[in-house]
Design a protein around this motif. Structure first.
Motif, PDB file in Angstrom:
ATOM      1  N   THR A 276       1.516   3.831   3.533  1.00  0.00           N
ATOM      2  CA  THR A 276       1.479   2.657   4.356  1.00  0.00           C
ATOM      3  C   THR A 276       0.540   3.088   5.653  1.00  0.00           C
ATOM      4  N   GLN A 277       0.219   4.223   5.565  1.00  0.00           N
ATOM      5  CA  GLN A 277      -0.404   4.897   6.663  1.00  0.00           C
ATOM      6  C   GLN A 277      -1.508   6.022   6.407  1.00  0.00           C
TER       7      GLN A 277
ATOM      8  N   ALA B 110       0.810  -1.090  -0.013  1.00  0.00           N
ATOM      9  CA  ALA B 110       0.012   0.146   0.062  1.00  0.00           C
ATOM     10  C   ALA B 110       1.260   0.962   0.142  1.00  0.00           C
TER      11      ALA B 110
ATOM     12  N   GLN C 103      -2.288  -4.997   7.085  1.00  0.00           N
ATOM     13  CA  GLN C 103      -3.249  -4.231   8.060  1.00  0.00           C
ATOM     14  C   GLN C 103      -2.843  -2.771   7.720  1.00  0.00           C
ATOM     15  N   ILE C 104      -4.145  -1.947   7.594  1.00  0.00           N
ATOM     16  CA  ILE C 104      -3.960  -0.795   7.212  1.00  0.00           C
ATOM     17  C   ILE C 104      -4.591   0.320   8.106  1.00  0.00           C
ATOM     18  N   HIS C 105      -4.523   1.205   8.691  1.00  0.00           N
ATOM     19  CA  HIS C 105      -5.175   2.232   9.818  1.00  0.00           C
ATOM     20  C   HIS C 105      -4.959   3.501   9.222  1.00  0.00           C
TER      21      HIS C 105
ATOM     22  N   MET D  38      -5.366   6.286  -2.038  1.00  0.00           N
ATOM     23  CA  MET D  38      -4.191   4.825  -1.208  1.00  0.00           C
ATOM     24  C   MET D  38      -4.009   3.905  -2.834  1.00  0.00           C
TER      25      MET D  38
ATOM     26  N   ARG E 236     -11.203  -5.621   1.397  1.00  0.00           N
ATOM     27  CA  ARG E 236     -10.389  -5.474   2.405  1.00  0.00           C
ATOM     28  C   ARG E 236     -11.532  -6.328   3.160  1.00  0.00           C
TER      29      ARG E 236
ATOM     30  N   LEU F 163      -3.243   0.093  -3.774  1.00  0.00           N
ATOM     31  CA  LEU F 163      -3.299  -0.960  -3.416  1.00  0.00           C
ATOM     32  C   LEU F 163      -2.479  -1.541  -4.719  1.00  0.00           C
TER      33      LEU F 163
ATOM     34  N   SER G 100      -7.970  -4.922   7.171  1.00  0.00           N
ATOM     35  CA  SER G 100      -6.188  -6.079   6.737  1.00  0.00           C
ATOM     36  C   SER G 100      -7.964  -6.214   5.137  1.00  0.00           C
ATOM     37  N   TYR G 101      -6.535  -5.976   3.925  1.00  0.00           N
ATOM     38  CA  TYR G 101      -6.588  -5.997   3.007  1.00  0.00           C
ATOM     39  C   TYR G 101      -5.500  -7.126   2.210  1.00  0.00           C
TER      40      TYR G 101
ATOM     41  N   SER H  35     -10.348   1.547   7.668  1.00  0.00           N
ATOM     42  CA  SER H  35      -9.467   1.023   7.810  1.00  0.00           C
ATOM     43  C   SER H  35      -9.558  -0.341   8.452  1.00  0.00           C
TER      44      SER H  35
END
Length: 735
Positions: free
Chosen positions: A219-220, A216, A297-299, A227, A250, A229, A277-278, A275
């Protein structure tokens, strides 16, 4: 110099660059090396010529090292059983068993290939290399092929189906766990023959492409930002013709509809709710091999402007088409100029305002159906925009004029059928209440909670013909459909047959009218007429009612009559009507029965005496002579099954032949004493006290045909000169 290649060799791809030959493991199942790390140099490819990794001892195999990324590289490092063997060009020749590898300066070490130079009499050869989804060629070879016959192939000790070529067999679309294979063949000598079995081997199938890795960027991500991917994987260089497709997820929710040929996927506006898990999936298009990545995991990061809120007026976002809508975007905290923007369904931008305020409004006048959807607003103060929560806006649509249709199991609607009235408004927000009407009288109603149409069922009667309509109402104004006409077809009832004669008596030559009519039944109706169950003819009533059939009488027309009515919904037969009449022609007076059972010839003297006696009785006040009375006790002007002619009994006819006087007496009927009340027999003028036989006196002629024809021409011949009615001998004697 090599022999001409066999059919099996012709079906194995040659080790040419850019093509996709197959890979195998022989004898020992060793652990496949881990996939190369992304970003490291690609592996070299080791090919064989000929492409069989098992061959007979004494043969030689050429090893070819390929670097698909640096084809001009000449320095090749060769390894045998894990040790550096030599540095040569990209081709070397060997006749020793073992594991071989190679590499170039621009590639990493190739996967190991095991070569086996066997001294067995029978070997199983497999083409090299093999990738997931490839077709594999197996070849069973004897050391002396001319003494080898009846070859058979086995997988996991089960025989594989035979094919047209026993020298080789093709395995279609192999997987990485493909089992153990061997072959058998009959070895022949001059004296005996026996079965040879090859050494079993395992086929290790090489990865077509490694497990993908999801990355990603950033990444944050921050809320409101973009964003990207990326699903990273790579098809093996030897299978460069294979195309990969990708999907992104997601948690357990797909982010796009269907597969995409691009390994990248962009989310233009990230939200806090995004937010999670991708992960991604990669699929080989040609052979449908699918592999998925591990989760990432993306936050989504929050920005300084906080707690963006969207409010919609009217409150709750429930609008009626044509109303004005106001969108109010606000933030709880933030300084300086705040930029507000409003969006529908994540892509449609409705407006943008920048102002020193924690609140901004956007007005949408006269909303339409397409304004329904999910809305949010964004706010930022030179940082990443913060998004509000979604609010769903519903636009209620008044119902349009509904359409009423009939649905029946048959093309025609018949009494007793169950008909469905279906009413549907093309436009209108649910729930919709439908009402059904017959001649403006309410039949019932039905609701469509989720929209669409509604139905009403009922069983048809004859009274259900007429105009129908329906009404749709969702609380925003009712709409009535156009009127639709329904015609209910009624099956015919049992018809009534009536016979009508033209005069007082029915005689040969008269035209009798047969009238058949069914009291009920939808037109058109086809009527059939029968005499003794033999069809006389038919007649149609296109607009309903009855039909007639005219019949010119002959002596054979006495008997039973009936008719049948049919309008396509089942035929109905009338009751039988019995009709008897005289056989006399129109030039005679009286009603004669249809047939004679025999003739009675009386001698001349007996006939003369009988005639003298009867004439004497007539002169002395007995039964009237034919010339003085032509009145009959029977007047069958109209006969039907409801009024049978019970006042007369027809008897067989007897003829009295008087040769010398050319007179013939024919019995016409016998009247019986009915012993009934006159009210029961309204057509009897008086009661008969005893049986009376009525005779007709006819002149008998023996002239030839010309004379008969001449007499027929006398249209005004007096009837009294031809015959007269006399009583029978039995009646005369009693008197």
């Amino acid at each position: 110099m090599r022999d001409k290649p066999s059919f099996c060799e012709m079906n194995v791809p040659s080790p040419q660059p850019g093509q996709a030959p197959m890979f195998l493991w022989l004898l020992l199942l060793i652990l496949a090396p881990g996939r190369e790390q992304l970003g490291t140099p690609p592996k070299a490819a080791l090919l064989l010529d000929p492409p069989w990794s098992t061959t007979f001892k004494g043969s030689k195999v050429i090893l070819i090292c390929k670097d698909f990324h640096s084809p001009a590289s000449r320095d090749v490092f060769w390894y045998h059983d894990g040790n550096v063997w030599k540095t040569e060009s990209n081709k070397i020749q060997t006749e020793h068993s073992g594991y071989y590898q190679c590499k170039t300066r621009g590639s990493s070490l190739s996967d190991p290939v095991h070569l086996e130079f066997s001294d067995d009499w029978l070997i199983l050869q497999v083409s090299h290399p093999v990738f997931e989804g490839d077709d594999v060629v197996l070849r069973c070879q004897g050391k002396k092929e001319e003494k080898t016959s009846k070859k058979a192939y086995y997988k996991n000790y089960k025989r594989l189906p035979d094919n047209n070529d026993p020298d080789c067999i093709t395995l279609n679309s192999v997987s990485r766990d493909n089992g153990k294979y061997y072959c058998t063949a009959i070895r022949q000598t001059f004296i005996i023959s026996w079965t040879e079995t090859s050494t079993p081997l395992n086929i290790q199938v090489q990865e077509l492409f490694p497990q993908p890795v999801l990355t990603a960027s950033p990444t944050q991500p921050t809320e409101g930002g973009l964003m990207t991917l990326t699903c990273e994987t790579q098809v093996h260089p030897q299978k460069s013709d294979v195309q990969l497709h990708f999907q992104f997820y997601r948690d357990d929710q797909g982010l796009q509809p269907g597969w995409s040929s691009s390994p990248d996927f962009q989310i233009p506006t990230m939200r806090k709710e995004d937010s999670g898990s991708y992960w991604c999936k990669a699929k080989a298009v040609n052979n449908n091999i699918i592999k998925k990545s591990a989760g990432f995991q993306i936050h989504v990061q929050r920005i300084p402007v906080s707690e963006v809120n969207l409010e919609i007026r009217p409150h709750g976002g429930n609008l009626t088409e044509g109303e004005d809508m106001v969108l109010i975007c606000s933030v709880a905290n933030g300084t300086g100029a705040v930029t507000f923007s409003w969006h529908r369904d994540g892509t449609v931008s409705l407006g943008r305002k920048t102002q020193h305020s924690l609140l901004a409004e956007l007005q949408v006048p006269a909303v339409k159906e397409h304004h329904a959807g999910r809305y949010y607003c964004a706010a930022d103060n030179n940082h990443v925009p913060i998004l509000s929560k979604w609010i769903t806006v519903t636009v209620r649509i008044p119902v349009s004029r509904p359409v009423l249709t009939f649905r029946a199991s048959e093309a025609r609607t018949v009494v007793g059928d169950v008909v469905e009235l279906h009413c549907e408004a093309p436009r209108g927000s649910p729930p919709i209440l439908y009402r059904f009407y017959h001649k403006d009288v309410t039949l019932g109603n039905s609701s469509a909670p989720t929209g669409g149409g509604a139905a009403f069922n009922f069983s048809l009667t004859a009274a259900h013909s007429g105009n129908y309509s329906c009404e749709a109402d969702n609380g925003l104004g009712a709409q009535r459909s156009h009127r639709v006409s329904l015609t209910v077809i009624v099956p015919v009832s049992r018809p009534v047959l009536t016979l009508v004669v033209p005069g007082a008596w029915a005689m040969v030559g008269d035209v009798v009218e047969l009238h058949c009519e069914a009291p009920r039944g939808s037109p058109p109706i086809l009527y059939w007429f029968y005499h003794e169950n033999i069809t006389l003819g038919n007649s149609s009533a296109p607009t309903g009612g009855g039909a007639t059939f005219n019949l010119s009488l002959t002596a054979a027309h006495s008997g039973n009559y009936s008719c049948e009515a049919d309008n396509g919904l089942g035929a109905q037969r009338s009751e039988v009507v019995t009709f008897n009449f005289t056989g006399a022609s129109k030039s005679r007076i009286g009603l004669v029965t249809a047939g004679a059972s025999g003739g009675l010839i009386v001698g001349l003297a007996s006939a003369t005496a009988l005639l003298l006696h009867l004439r004497t009785r007539r002169k002395s006040g007995g039964p009237s002579a034919p010339g003085t009375s032509r009145t009959s006790n029977i007047h069958p002007q109209e006969l039907s099954y409801s009024e049978p002619p019970d006042m007369m009994e027809f008897q067989p006819v007897y003829n009295v032949d008087h040769r010398e006087s050319d007179l013939v007496y024919s019995q016409i009927w016998i009247t019986q004493n009915a012993n009934k009340n006159p009210a029961d027999s309204p057509r009897m003028p008086h009661q008969v006290t005893e049986p009376t036989v009525i005779y007709s006196e006819l002149k008998a002629h023996t002239d030839d045909c010309a004379e008969k024809s001449s007499r027929k021409g006398s249209a005004h011949e007096d009837a009294t000169d031809n015959y007269e009615n006399v009583l029978s001998a039995s009646a005369a004697l009693r008197h």
